[in-house]
Design a protein around this motif. Structure first.
Motif, mmCIF file in Angstrom:
data_model
loop_
_atom_site.group_PDB
_atom_site.id
_atom_site.type_symbol
_atom_site.label_atom_id
_atom_site.label_comp_id
_atom_site.label_asym_id
_atom_site.label_seq_id
_atom_site.Cartn_x
_atom_site.Cartn_y
_atom_site.Cartn_z
ATOM 1 N N LEU A 101 -18.863 -9.386 10.812
ATOM 2 C CA LEU A 101 -17.577 -9.438 10.940
ATOM 3 C C LEU A 101 -17.025 -10.332 12.166
ATOM 4 N N ASP B 84 -6.447 7.577 5.295
ATOM 5 C CA ASP B 84 -5.722 7.161 4.153
ATOM 6 C C ASP B 84 -6.522 5.820 3.428
ATOM 7 N N GLY B 85 -7.923 5.938 3.563
ATOM 8 C CA GLY B 85 -8.643 4.927 3.136
ATOM 9 C C GLY B 85 -8.781 3.514 3.887
ATOM 10 N N GLU B 86 -8.175 3.623 4.771
ATOM 11 C CA GLU B 86 -8.362 2.526 5.698
ATOM 12 C C GLU B 86 -9.311 2.746 6.722
ATOM 13 N N LYS B 99 -10.184 -3.601 12.455
ATOM 14 C CA LYS B 99 -9.979 -3.361 11.249
ATOM 15 C C LYS B 99 -11.001 -3.636 10.057
ATOM 16 N N ILE B 100 -11.861 -2.784 9.604
ATOM 17 C CA ILE B 100 -12.936 -3.099 8.677
ATOM 18 C C ILE B 100 -12.249 -3.585 7.257
ATOM 19 N N PRO B 101 -12.410 -4.758 6.944
ATOM 20 C CA PRO B 101 -11.980 -5.252 5.759
ATOM 21 C C PRO B 101 -12.749 -4.539 4.569
ATOM 22 N N PRO B 102 -12.088 -4.320 3.226
ATOM 23 C CA PRO B 102 -12.664 -3.861 2.136
ATOM 24 C C PRO B 102 -13.873 -4.312 1.982
ATOM 25 N N SER B 103 -14.130 -5.601 2.194
ATOM 26 C CA SER B 103 -15.747 -6.136 1.683
ATOM 27 C C SER B 103 -16.624 -5.448 2.574
ATOM 28 N N MET B 104 -16.533 -4.852 3.872
ATOM 29 C CA MET B 104 -17.774 -4.497 4.527
ATOM 30 C C MET B 104 -17.642 -3.001 4.363
ATOM 31 N N MET B 105 -16.563 -2.173 3.459
ATOM 32 C CA MET B 105 -16.733 -0.745 3.228
ATOM 33 C C MET B 105 -17.796 -0.223 2.631
ATOM 34 N N LEU B 106 -18.000 -1.155 1.693
ATOM 35 C CA LEU B 106 -19.436 -0.577 0.920
ATOM 36 C C LEU B 106 -20.550 -0.869 1.567
ATOM 37 N N LYS B 121 -14.315 8.243 1.166
ATOM 38 C CA LYS B 121 -14.192 8.863 -0.125
ATOM 39 C C LYS B 121 -14.538 10.015 -0.478
ATOM 40 N N PRO B 152 -11.974 5.918 -10.333
ATOM 41 C CA PRO B 152 -12.821 4.691 -9.908
ATOM 42 C C PRO B 152 -14.048 4.991 -9.070
ATOM 43 N N LEU C 105 -14.180 -6.086 -3.874
ATOM 44 C CA LEU C 105 -15.581 -5.842 -4.255
ATOM 45 C C LEU C 105 -15.624 -5.291 -5.442
ATOM 46 N N LYS C 164 -19.285 0.161 -16.941
ATOM 47 C CA LYS C 164 -18.102 0.557 -16.081
ATOM 48 C C LYS C 164 -18.331 -0.066 -14.649
ATOM 49 N N VAL C 166 -16.368 -0.465 -10.713
ATOM 50 C CA VAL C 166 -15.279 -0.382 -9.671
ATOM 51 C C VAL C 166 -14.781 -1.430 -8.828
ATOM 52 N N GLU C 175 -3.672 -0.402 2.096
ATOM 53 C CA GLU C 175 -4.726 0.605 1.978
ATOM 54 C C GLU C 175 -5.796 -0.005 0.781
ATOM 55 N N ILE C 176 -6.754 0.661 1.103
ATOM 56 C CA ILE C 176 -7.813 0.349 0.139
ATOM 57 C C ILE C 176 -7.926 1.170 -1.095
ATOM 58 N N SER C 178 -9.159 1.684 -5.179
ATOM 59 C CA SER C 178 -10.315 1.305 -6.222
ATOM 60 C C SER C 178 -9.772 1.565 -7.812
ATOM 61 N N ILE C 179 -10.251 1.004 -8.434
ATOM 62 C CA ILE C 179 -9.855 1.032 -9.868
ATOM 63 C C ILE C 179 -11.130 1.004 -10.851
ATOM 64 N N ALA C 180 -11.341 1.944 -11.863
ATOM 65 C CA ALA C 180 -12.444 1.629 -12.699
ATOM 66 C C ALA C 180 -11.951 0.757 -13.805
#
Lengths: 406, 242, 403
Positions: A101, B84-86, B99-106, B121, B152, C105, C164, C166, C175-176, C178-180
C-alpha cells in the motif's frame, strides 16, 4: 528450345515487357509487404519486451499462478552464476516484486513495488527511457522510488514528495517505510503506469529481507530468435524442477496469438493482390499465346511435341521471371535493409496516440534473406502456374487447325 | 391425535433450533464478553520458518477493537484500530496513520492465515448464520452453521464442535459453497476466566496447504474490564503506540 | 449511328472471347475478393465499436469531473435523474441510462479478485444496448440480489451459475460494506474491461448498498449519433466531464483509422492491377484491328466515332467484370454477414483485443458504388494510350501496312 524461347521473348517485346514489369512489381510488393508485416510485429514485440518483460524469464513454479512469498526463488546467486556462463545471454537481472500500500495523506493505492537493479535494467528494459521527470534510479538512490506517472497523479505526488509504504516482507513479516519520489515514468500502458513503482534492490532488499531472493530472473538475449534454444540450455544448466524457465512466447501468449491473427489477415490481403497479379500475368501470357497460335501450329507440324511446346512456354516465363526478379530482388532487399535500419517514423500518429498509450511510432522492416527467398519461390510458382491455361488453350487446337487460325 | 403429535414435534424442533441459537450465542459471548482484553502470542509457520509475534488486544462488543504489537522489537508499537468496519494502522517507524483500503482488508493479516476481514467481521457468526444441531453426544454438540440467505459471507457452511460444559469449540471447519473443506480452526486448553471459558490455544490451518499454519497462545485474558473509550479513537493509534 | 457503334462495340468485345472472358473473370474475382475483405474488416471494427458502445460508453458518456481519474464514490453526478430527464427531451438523444459504479473486492471462499460493481436498470439497458444479447450462460435476471458477471471474472474466481459471491467496498460514509450476490448469468461483451472485472446488479440494490440515492450516478451513457449532439452536451454541462466514444476508446479510433488506410491501399492496388489487365487486353485488341480502324477512317467515319466505339468496348468489358464481381461479392458477403468466419483457433487473442471469435462481415452500398466508379474509370483510362496511338496513324499507311 531455350534458344527459341529466348528469341520469342525478344520478339514479343510488348508482352515480355508487361510480364516482366508485372513480375517485377509484384516481387517488390510481395517482399516489402511481408517484410513490413514481420518487421512491425517484431517491433511490437521488442517494444513490449523492452518495457518490462524479458525474452526469457525464470520463475519458481506456481509463482505466476498463485504468487506470494512461498514461491520466491531462493538462493538466486547460485542461478545467476550459472546464467553468466551462457554465451547467448546478453544480460540478466533479478527482480523482487511485491504488492503493498502506498499512501500519501488521505490518498492511498495498492501498487506493485518492484526492487530492481537499476544498472542492469538500463541494458535490459526501456524503464529508463520511459522517464518523464527526475532522474532514474542508481545503486545509491536509497529510498528513491521511480513511480508510474498515473500512480503519482492518483496519489497527488510530485518529485521530491514522500510516500508511505506498508506491505509484507519476504518472510511474511511486517514492512513499512517512507519512500521519496525521485522520478516518474510513462511507458504508455495505463495499467502499468498506474500501478507500478520501482526502487533499487540494494535498498529494498534490506527492508523486505529479500537478499538473494527474487520473484523472477529476467533475461535479455543477444538475438531474440535464439529464445527456444537458449531456453532449453538454461533448463539443463539450472537443473531444478521447482523452477521454470519461460520464453516470451509463453510469457506473452496473447500478444503472440494476436500477431498471428494479424499475420493471417495480412496474408489474406496479400493473397488478394497475388490473385489479381496472377490473373494479369496469365492474361498477358494468354494474349501472347493466342496471337501465336499459328506459329505454334507450324511448330507442331514440323514435329515438335506438346512437351516441347510446354518447354518453350516454360523457358519464356522463366527468362522473364528471372529477368524481373534479378532486378527486383536487390531493390526490394535494399529497401527492406534500409528501412530495417532506419525505420519509418509516423510523425502524426506518434503525437496523437502517444498520450493514449500507444508507444509504437516507428515501423521498421524486417530484413531476412530466408523470407525473401521463399517470397521469390512464391512468385516463380505463380508465374509458372500462369502458363498452364495458355498451354492448355494451345493444345485445344490440333496442329493443322492451329496453322489456319486467324 | 396426530395433530398433537405434529405440534409436539414442531415444538421439539423449535426447541432444538432455539437450543442451537442459545449455544452459538453463549459461544460467542465466551469469545468476547462485553469487552475483552488479551495478550497473545502468534506463531506463524511459513516455509519451514517459524515467526513469532506478541500483541495486546482490546475489544468492546463487535464493532470496536484496538491491537498493539509488542514483539518482535522491530514491529513494537505498530497499532491497529478497527471501528465499524473501517480499519487504520499506525507504524511508529514511519510515523504515519494509514487507512487500510477495502482491497487490503481481505489480505492475510501480517502473513498469518487470518485475514483482516476475520478481525473486522467478528460479529458475523451470530448475525449471518443459521445454526443447526446435527449431533449431540453427552456435552459435545456438533453444530452446523449455514449462512442466512443474502448474508454477506463467503463460506458455504461452518461446522463447530462445541462442548456445552464450557461453551467453547474444539474445532471449527470452514467449507466452501461446494461443500469442500477450506480451512479449520483448532482450539485447546480451555481456561476459566471470571464467568467465561476460553480456549488459550488456537490454531488456524488451510485444509489443502501443508506445512503452514498459524498458532495463537493467549497469555493473558481479562473479561469485562473497564476499557477506556480512549482506545477506540483514531488518536489512540499514536498515543498507545509507545 | 450510336446504335451501330454500340453493336460494333458489343460484337468486338467478344471477338476474342477467351481473352475477354479472362479479363472479366479477373475483374470479377479480384473485385469480389476485395469486397469480401473490406466487408470483413469493416465488420470486425464495426462489431467491436458497436459492442463497446452498447455495453458501456454509448455514443457519449457523462461523468463527474475527476471521476475518471479517481474512480471514487465522492466524484458522482448528484442530480443525475434531472439530467437524464433533460437529456431525454433533447433532440437527437435516442436512449439514456444511468449507471452506478464502485470498485471493490469480489470474493468466494477460496479466492478474491478486484471487481467493479455496476448498478444497472435492466429494462433500460435492454433498450440502450440490447444487454441480453451479451448473455453467455444463465438467465438475465437481477432480482433478489442476483448478479451478472463478466466472463473473465467468472473464470478467475471459478464462478458458475448459482454461485454465491461477496462484494466488499466502501460506501458513501466511508464504511466497508459487504453484500452477498447470486450469480444468475455470465456475459461476454468483448469489452475487455467489462469482461475482466464487471459484476452487474440492479441499480436500486446498488443505491441501497452504497448509500447513494436514485439521484446519483457515476455515469450517464447516451445513445444518439447526431454529430452536433456532443458539442451541444458539452456546452449544456460545462461542470461535467462529457466524453464521446472515441475519446473514451482511443484504441478503437486507431483501429478504425488503420482499417480505413488499409482498405484504401488495398483498393488502390487492386484497381491499379485491374487497370493493367484491361489495358493489356484492350491495347492488343486495338492494335490488332488497326487496319479495320484505318479502313473505317478512310471510309469517312469521324475519329470520335471510333473513339466512342473503343470506349464502349472497354466499358462493356469493365461493366461485365463489375457485374460478375458485384454478384459474387454480394453472395459471399451475405453469406459472411450471416454465418461469419470462424477464427476460434485464435479466440484468446481476438478476445484480448475485443474481437469475437466469429467475425461477421458488413455490407455497405458504398463498396459497390466506389468500385463501380473505379472500374469504369480504369476501363476508360486503359484505352487512352491505344487511342492516342490510333489518332497518330495515317489511315493510308495503316491499310497498306501488312500488320
Amino acid at each position: 528450345m531455350f534458344k527459341l524461347a529466348l528469341k520469342n521473348t525478344l520478339f514479343y517485346k510488348g508482352r515480355s515487357t508487361a510480364t516482366a514489369v508485372l513480375t517485377f512489381a509484384s516481387t517488390i510488393l510481395f517482399i516489402l509487404y511481408i517484410s513490413l508485416t514481420n518487421g512491425s510485429h517484431n517491433a511490437i514485440l521488442e517494444n513490449s519486451l523492452k518495457i518490462y518483460t524479458g525474452a526469457i524469464e525464470i520463475y519458481h513454479k506456481d509463482y505466476r499462478d498463485i504468487g506470494g512469498n512461498e514461491y520466491l526463488i531462493q538462493n538466486v546467486k547460485a542461478i545467476t552464476d550459472k546464467l553468466a556462463k551462457i554465451e547467448a545471454i546478453e544480460a540478466y537481472s533479478t527482480r523482487y516484486e511485491t504488492y503493498g500500500l502506498l499512501s500519501n495523506k488521505e490518498h492511498s493505492a495498492a501498487s506493485m513495488v518492484a526492487g530492481i537493479e537499476p544498472e542492469k535494467e538500463k541494458i535490459l528494459s526501456s524503464l529508463e527511457s520511459a522517464l518523464t521527470e527526475g532522474a532514474f534510479l542508481d545503486k545509491n538512490s536509497a529510498n528513491c522510488v521511480y513511480m508510474g506517472i498515473e500512480l503519482a497523479k492518483k496519489l497527488k505526488l510530485g518529485i521530491g514528495d514522500e510516500v508511505a509504504f506498508i506491505g509484507s516482507a519476504s518472510d511474511g513479516s511486517f514492512a513499512a517505510d517512507i519512500f521519496r519520489v525521485c522520478a516518474t515514468f510513462k511507458t504508455g500502458s495505463f495499467e502499468f503506469d498506474s500501478s507500478s513503482s520501482f526502487i533499487a534492490r540494494s535498498y529494498f532488499d534490506e527492508l523486505m529481507y529479500a537478499k538473494n531472493r527474487a520473484s523472477y530472473i529476467t533475461i535479455k538475449l543477444k538475438n531474440i530468435d535464439d529464445a527456444e534454444k537458449v531456453n532449453s540450455q538454461i533448463i539443463t544448466i539450472i537443473d531444478d524442477e521447482n523452477l521454470e524457465s519461460l520464453t516470451w512466447k509463453t510469457l506473452m501468449r496473447n500478444m503472440v496469438e494476436s500477431m498471428e491473427v494479424d499475420a493471417v489477415f495480412g496474408y489474406i490481403s496479400l493473397s488478394l493482390f497475388m490473385v489479381v497479379i496472377f490473373f494479369v500475368i496469365m492474361i498477358y501470357g494468354f494474349i501472347n499465346v493466342s496471337s501465336r497460335i499459328k506459329g505454334f501450329g507450324v511448330l507442331r507440324c514440323i514435329g515438335l511435341s506438346k512437351r516441347n511446346i510446354f518447354s518453350i512456354l516454360f523457358y519464356e516465363i522463366l527468362i522473364l521471371s528471372i529477368l524481373a526478379t534479378v532486378l527486383a530482388t536487390p531493390i526490394a532487399a535494399y529497401i527492406c535493409y534500409y528501412y530495417s535500419i532506419n525505420p519509418i517514423v509516423i510523425e502524426g500518429i506518434a503525437d496523437i496516440y502517444k498520450d493514449y498509450g500507444i508507444v509504437l511510432n516507428e515501423i521498421p522492416f524486417d530484413f531476412n534473406l530466408f523470407t525473401i527467398g521463399w517470397n521469390l519461390g512464391v512468385i516463380y510458382l505463380l508465374n509458372f502456374l500462369s502458363i498452364l491455361y495458355p498451354y492448355m488453350y494451345i493444345n485445344s487446337f490440333g496442329p493443322f487447325e492451329a496453322t489456319r487460325h486467324v | 391425535m396426530s395433530k398433537i403429535i405434529l405440534i409436539a414435534f414442531v415444538l421439539i424442533l423449535n426447541l432444538r433450533a432455539d437450543e442451537a441459537h442459545e449455544i452459538i450465542k453463549k459461544l460467542d459471548e465466551n469469545f468476547r464478553g462485553k469487552n475483552i482484553y488479551m495478550k497473545l502470542e502468534m506463531k506463524i509457520l511459513f516455509m519451514g520458518h517459524e515467526r513469532s509475534m506478541k500483541m495486546q488486544s482490546y475489544s468492546q462488543g463487535t464493532k470496536k477493537s484496538f491491537v498493539k504489537i509488542i514483539y518482535p522489537p522491530k514491529d513494537d508499537g505498530i497499532t491497529f484500530l478497527s471501528l465499524d468496519g473501517e480499519m487504520w494502522q499506525y507504524v511508529p517507524k514511519i510515523e504515519r496513520i494509514i487507512k487500510i483500503p477495502p482491497s487490503m482488508m481481505l489480505q492475510k493479516w501480517m502473513g498469518s492465515d487470518i485475514t483482516n476481514d476475520d478481525m473486522v467481521k467478528q460479529s458475523s457468526i451470530v448475525e449471518d448464520y443459521e445454526p443447526k444441531i446435527i449431533k449431540k453426544e453427552g456435552s459435545l454438540v456438533i453444530i452446523e452453521l449455514l449462512p442466512k440467505e443474502n448474508a454477506p459471507v463467503v463460506w458455504g457452511k461452518i461446522v463447530l464442535n462445541i462442548d456445552t460444559k464450557t461453551y467453547t469449540s474444539s474445532k471449527d471447519i470452514f467449507y466452501d459453497e461446494e461443500g469442500k473443506e477450506v480451512r479449520y480452526f483448532i482450539y485447546e486448553n480451555v481456561k476459566k476466566v471470571g464467568n467465561y471459558y476460553i480456549p488459550t490455544y488456537w490454531r488456524v490451518q488451510s485444509s489443502d496447504v501443508e506445512g503452514r499454519y498459524t498458532e495463537i497462545f493467549l497469555e493473558e485474558v481479562e473479561y469485562d474490564r473497564e476499557i477506556s473509550e480512549e482506545y477506540f479513537q483514531k488518536s489512540a493509534l499514536k498515543r498507545f503506540s509507545k | 449511328m450510336y446504335k451501330l457503334i454500340l453493336k460494333l462495340a458489343w460484337k468486338n468485345s467478344f471477338l476474342r472471347r477467351a481473352r475477354v472472358l479472362l479479363v472479366i473473370i479477373m475483374i470479377a474475382v479480384s473485385m469480389s475478393m476485395m469486397l469480401v475483405l473490406e466487408g470483413v474488416y469493416d465488420g470486425l471494427v464495426k462489431n467491436m465499436v458497436d459492442k463497446n458502445k452498447r455495453s458501456e460508453s454509448g455514443d457519449i458518456s457523462i461523468f463527474a469531473k475527476e471521476y475518471r481519474v479517481n474512480r471514487d464514490l465522492t466524484y458522482r453526478i448528484k442530480n443525475a435523474d434531472e439530467i437524464k430527464a433533460q437529456l431525454q427531451s433533447m433532440k437527437g438523444v435516442e436512449a439514456v441510462v444511468l449507471r452506478v459504479k464502485a470498485d471493490g473486492l469480489l470474493s468466494t471462499a477460496r479466492k478474491s479478485s478486484f471487481a467493479s460493481l455496476i448498478g444497472i436498470d435492466l429494462k433500460e439497458e435492454e433498450h440502450f444496448g440490447k444487454f441480453s444479447e451479451f448473455l453467455k450462460e444463465g438467465v438475465i435476471d437481477l432480482q433478489k440480489q442476483g448478479a451478472i458477471v463478466g466472463i473473465e471474472l467468472a473464470k478467475t474466481l471459478k464462478l458458475r451459475i448459482g454461485s454465491k459471491v461477496v462484494f466488499s467496498t466502501q460506501d458513501t460514509k466511508g464504511e466497508i460494506n459487504s453484500i452477498a450476490l447470486h450469480v444468475r448469468a455470465i456475459v461476454q461483451t468483448t469489452n475487455i474491461g467489462l469482461d475482466n472485472s464487471a459484476i452487474f446488479i440492479d441499480i436500486n440494490q446498488s443505491h441501497k448498498f452504497l448509500g447513494t440515492t436514485s439521484q446519483d450516478a457515476m455515469q450517464i451513457a447516451i445513445r444518439g449519433e447526431e454529430r452536433e449532439l456532443y458539442e451541444k452536451l458539452k456546452r449544456a454541462f460545462p461542470n461535467l466531464d462529457v466524453k464521446e466514444f472515441l475519446e473514451l476508446q482511443p484504441m478503437m479510433k486507431m483501429m478504425q483509422d488503420v482499417m480505413i488506410i488499409f482498405n484504401s491501399v488495398t483498393f488502390l492496388i487492386v484497381m491499379g492491377v485491374v487497370f493493367i489487365g484491361i489495358f493489356g487486353v484492350m491495347y492488343v485488341s486495338i492494335l490488332e484491328r488497326v487496319r479495320e480502324f484505318g479502313i473505317m477512317i478512310s471510309l469517312g467515319m469521324p475519329y470520335r466515332y471510333i473513339r466512342a466505339q473503343i470506349f464502349l468496348e472497354s466499358i462493356v468489358v469493365g461493366l461485365l467484370g463489375y457485374l460478375g464481381g458485384a454478384v459474387l461479392g454480394a453472395v459471399l458477403l451475405i453469406y459472411l454477414e450471416r454465418y461469419g468466419i470462424d477464427l476460434s483457433a485464435f479466440s484468446d487473442a481476438l478476445e484480448m483485443w475485443g474481437y469475437e471469435a466469429v467475425i461477421y462481415a458488413t455490407i455497405k452500398v458504398s463498396y459497390f458504388t466506389t468500385t463501380f466508379g473505379a472500374i469504369i474509370t480504369a476501363s476508360l483510362l486503359s484505352v487512352i494510350i491505344p487511342l492516342a496511338k490510333i489518332k497518330k496513324l495515317n489511315p493510308i499507311e495503316v491499310i497498306k501496312a501488312d500488320k
